[in-house]
Design a protein around this motif. Structure first.
Motif, PDB file in Angstrom:
ATOM      1  N   PHE A  72      -8.138  -0.821  -2.301  1.00 42.90           N
ATOM      2  CA  PHE A  72      -7.240  -0.119  -1.647  1.00 42.90           C
ATOM      3  C   PHE A  72      -7.710   1.458  -2.004  1.00 42.90           C
ATOM      4  N   ARG A  73      -8.178   1.656  -3.278  1.00 45.52           N
ATOM      5  CA  ARG A  73      -8.588   2.976  -3.484  1.00 45.52           C
ATOM      6  C   ARG A  73      -9.939   3.466  -2.826  1.00 45.52           C
ATOM      7  N   ASP A  74     -10.824   2.338  -2.444  1.00 48.03           N
ATOM      8  CA  ASP A  74     -11.960   2.813  -1.787  1.00 48.03           C
ATOM      9  C   ASP A  74     -11.645   3.048  -0.392  1.00 48.03           C
ATOM     10  N   LEU A  75     -10.677   2.442   0.284  1.00 49.23           N
ATOM     11  CA  LEU A  75     -10.329   2.388   1.615  1.00 49.23           C
ATOM     12  C   LEU A  75      -9.202   3.768   1.842  1.00 49.23           C
ATOM     13  N   ILE A  76      -8.487   3.980   0.888  1.00 50.49           N
ATOM     14  CA  ILE A  76      -7.212   4.910   1.132  1.00 50.49           C
ATOM     15  C   ILE A  76      -7.369   6.149   0.080  1.00 50.49           C
ATOM     16  N   GLY A  77      -8.173   5.947  -0.746  1.00 46.75           N
ATOM     17  CA  GLY A  77      -8.464   7.114  -1.864  1.00 46.75           C
ATOM     18  C   GLY A  77      -7.332   7.281  -2.784  1.00 46.75           C
ATOM     19  N   LEU A  78      -6.437   6.679  -3.115  1.00 51.08           N
ATOM     20  CA  LEU A  78      -5.473   6.940  -4.300  1.00 51.08           C
ATOM     21  C   LEU A  78      -5.076   5.509  -4.535  1.00 51.08           C
ATOM     22  N   PRO A  79      -4.411   5.314  -5.740  1.00 50.53           N
ATOM     23  CA  PRO A  79      -3.987   3.890  -6.189  1.00 50.53           C
ATOM     24  C   PRO A  79      -2.774   3.724  -5.185  1.00 50.53           C
ATOM     25  N   ALA A  80      -2.636   2.089  -5.086  1.00 51.07           N
ATOM     26  CA  ALA A  80      -1.614   1.607  -4.203  1.00 51.07           C
ATOM     27  C   ALA A  80      -0.236   1.972  -5.001  1.00 51.07           C
ATOM     28  N   THR A  81      -0.161   1.964  -6.023  1.00 54.56           N
ATOM     29  CA  THR A  81       1.213   2.071  -6.610  1.00 54.56           C
ATOM     30  C   THR A  81       1.648   3.519  -6.564  1.00 54.56           C
ATOM     31  N   THR A  82       0.729   4.466  -6.516  1.00 50.06           N
ATOM     32  CA  THR A  82       0.930   5.679  -6.255  1.00 50.06           C
ATOM     33  C   THR A  82       1.738   6.092  -4.690  1.00 50.06           C
ATOM     34  N   MET A  83       1.089   5.336  -3.879  1.00 50.25           N
ATOM     35  CA  MET A  83       1.788   5.343  -2.536  1.00 50.25           C
ATOM     36  C   MET A  83       3.072   4.946  -2.372  1.00 50.25           C
ATOM     37  N   LEU A  84       3.073   3.742  -3.060  1.00 47.65           N
ATOM     38  CA  LEU A  84       4.420   2.847  -2.996  1.00 47.65           C
ATOM     39  C   LEU A  84       5.505   3.580  -3.773  1.00 47.65           C
ATOM     40  N   ARG A 114      -6.848  -7.668   4.967  1.00 44.82           N
ATOM     41  CA  ARG A 114      -6.086  -7.894   3.565  1.00 44.82           C
ATOM     42  C   ARG A 114      -5.363  -6.936   3.203  1.00 44.82           C
ATOM     43  N   MET A 115      -5.870  -5.807   3.108  1.00 44.86           N
ATOM     44  CA  MET A 115      -5.168  -4.572   2.497  1.00 44.86           C
ATOM     45  C   MET A 115      -3.987  -4.406   3.215  1.00 44.86           C
ATOM     46  N   SER A 116      -3.951  -4.130   4.518  1.00 37.22           N
ATOM     47  CA  SER A 116      -2.850  -3.904   5.123  1.00 37.22           C
ATOM     48  C   SER A 116      -1.998  -4.921   5.097  1.00 37.22           C
ATOM     49  N   ARG A 117      -2.305  -6.387   5.042  1.00 37.57           N
ATOM     50  CA  ARG A 117      -1.038  -7.441   4.992  1.00 37.57           C
ATOM     51  C   ARG A 117      -0.526  -7.270   3.504  1.00 37.57           C
ATOM     52  N   THR A 118      -1.435  -6.997   2.352  1.00 39.24           N
ATOM     53  CA  THR A 118      -0.743  -6.925   1.176  1.00 39.24           C
ATOM     54  C   THR A 118       0.154  -5.808   1.135  1.00 39.24           C
ATOM     55  N   ILE A 119      -0.007  -4.382   1.567  1.00 45.44           N
ATOM     56  CA  ILE A 119       1.132  -3.511   1.590  1.00 45.44           C
ATOM     57  C   ILE A 119       2.315  -3.898   2.592  1.00 45.44           C
ATOM     58  N   ARG A 120       2.027  -4.491   3.546  1.00 43.62           N
ATOM     59  CA  ARG A 120       3.211  -4.838   4.377  1.00 43.62           C
ATOM     60  C   ARG A 120       4.005  -5.822   3.666  1.00 43.62           C
ATOM     61  N   ASP A 121       3.399  -6.974   2.978  1.00 38.71           N
ATOM     62  CA  ASP A 121       4.212  -7.744   2.384  1.00 38.71           C
ATOM     63  C   ASP A 121       5.190  -6.927   1.131  1.00 38.71           C
ATOM     64  N   ALA A 122       4.357  -6.171   0.560  1.00 36.72           N
ATOM     65  CA  ALA A 122       5.060  -5.654  -0.580  1.00 36.72           C
ATOM     66  C   ALA A 122       5.918  -4.742  -0.348  1.00 36.72           C
ATOM     67  N   ILE A 123       5.764  -4.118   0.856  1.00 37.79           N
ATOM     68  CA  ILE A 123       7.264  -3.083   1.171  1.00 37.79           C
ATOM     69  C   ILE A 123       8.380  -3.950   1.773  1.00 37.79           C
ATOM     70  N   THR A 124       8.348  -5.111   2.118  1.00 43.66           N
ATOM     71  CA  THR A 124       9.184  -6.205   2.556  1.00 43.66           C
ATOM     72  C   THR A 124       9.767  -6.818   1.361  1.00 43.66           C
ATOM     73  N   GLY A 125       9.457  -6.541   0.275  1.00 40.74           N
ATOM     74  CA  GLY A 125      10.051  -7.133  -0.968  1.00 40.74           C
ATOM     75  C   GLY A 125       9.063  -8.111  -1.751  1.00 40.74           C
ATOM     76  N   THR A 126       8.063  -8.473  -1.442  1.00 41.43           N
ATOM     77  CA  THR A 126       7.273  -9.514  -2.139  1.00 41.43           C
ATOM     78  C   THR A 126       6.752  -8.614  -3.255  1.00 41.43           C
ATOM     79  N   ASP A 127       6.681  -9.195  -4.519  1.00 43.60           N
ATOM     80  CA  ASP A 127       5.641  -8.571  -5.894  1.00 43.60           C
ATOM     81  C   ASP A 127       4.274  -8.194  -5.279  1.00 43.60           C
ATOM     82  N   LEU A 128       3.808  -7.186  -5.572  1.00 40.31           N
ATOM     83  CA  LEU A 128       2.521  -6.586  -5.306  1.00 40.31           C
ATOM     84  C   LEU A 128       1.422  -7.298  -5.465  1.00 40.31           C
ATOM     85  N   THR A 129       1.645  -8.066  -6.729  1.00 42.52           N
ATOM     86  CA  THR A 129       0.707  -8.897  -7.282  1.00 42.52           C
ATOM     87  C   THR A 129       0.419 -10.272  -6.320  1.00 42.52           C
TER      88      THR A 129
END
Length: 235
Positions: free
Chosen positions: A213-225, A180-195
């Motif tokens: 995302f913070r639990d699995l990656i260690g930082l906010p998703a917005t920071t990475m994006l 679910r986390m991976s799909r969210t990021i994939r969709d977000a970087i292809t143009g879909t709103d993160l929410t």
């Protein structure tokens, strides 16, 4: 981002302590890393391996790093490629120098890096477990219950969960969170709103995605994006 693995080559993004749902290989491309653990303190090494769901933190002492998240289905574990161990952690990948060389290219080839990190003959995969994992990847927003899936396969819930963990190196629930986390990021970087991406991938709320995302990656998703990362989806 590829089916089965996600990699990052670049500067240290300042991640906090985290526990990815899949295995993680880290390599210091310009200098050794600091592997911050619980029971084993801080370990200085050029490369490290952490099994799925093992809390740790990687800090670059200088320069860039490689972070490779790997679903170990059907392939030898990265742990087999490490020369030393410290508790659950592996240290000093056998092909450390070659990985550093590949990552130093102007446009690093994600597939070559992955193939070099994971070597050896593929382990036989249980087709029943592979079919379940395929269904999770195809329908990330669907809630898969272990008892119902196990019953459909003619297995006890305990036996199914053990088989899944053996083949995928993580828990059944943890794998669903990762997909679910991976799909969210994939969709977000292809143009879909993160929410919208988070809700479509099956998260109950945007805050639920942010916590995951913070639990699995260690930082906010917005920071990475917002870090100016160039994403390669292999398409």
């Amino acid at each position: 981002m590829r089916p089965g693995h996600i990699g990052y080559v670049g500067p240290d993004l300042g991640v906090d302590r985290h526990a990815p749902a899949v295995a993680m290989l880290s390599v210091g491309l310009d200098a050794p890393l600091e592997l911050h653990t619980g029971a084993h303190g801080v370990i200085r090494t050029r490369s490290s391996f952490a099994p799925a769901r093992t809390p740790h933190r990687i800090v670059a002492t200088a320069g860039w790093i490689l972070a490779l998240f790997v679903e170990p289905a059907g392939i030898p574990a990265i742990a087999d490629e490490m020369n030393r161990t410290a508790g659950p952690f592996g240290l000093h990948h056998r092909r450390e120098r070659e990985l550093i060389r590949l990552c130093a290219a102007e446009r690093p080839d994600p597939d070559r890096i992955y193939r070099l990190a994971i070597t050896g003959e593929a382990r036989p995969a249980d087709p029943r477990i592979e079919a379940v994992a395929n269904a999770i990847r195809a329908h990330p927003a669907r809630t898969f219950r272990a008892d119902r899936v196990a019953a459909g396969l003619g297995l006890s819930t305990t036996h199914f969960l053990r088989l899944f963990a053996e083949q995928y190196g993580t828990t059944f629930r943890g794998y669903q969170r990762w997909v679910r986390m991976s799909r969210t990021i994939r969709d977000a970087i292809t143009g879909t709103d993160l929410t919208r991406s988070a809700i479509d991938a099956g998260f109950a709320t945007p805050s639920h995605f942010s916590e995951t995302f913070r639990d699995l990656i260690g930082l906010p998703a917005t920071t990475m994006l917002r870090a100016g990362i160039r994403f390669d989806l292999g398409e």
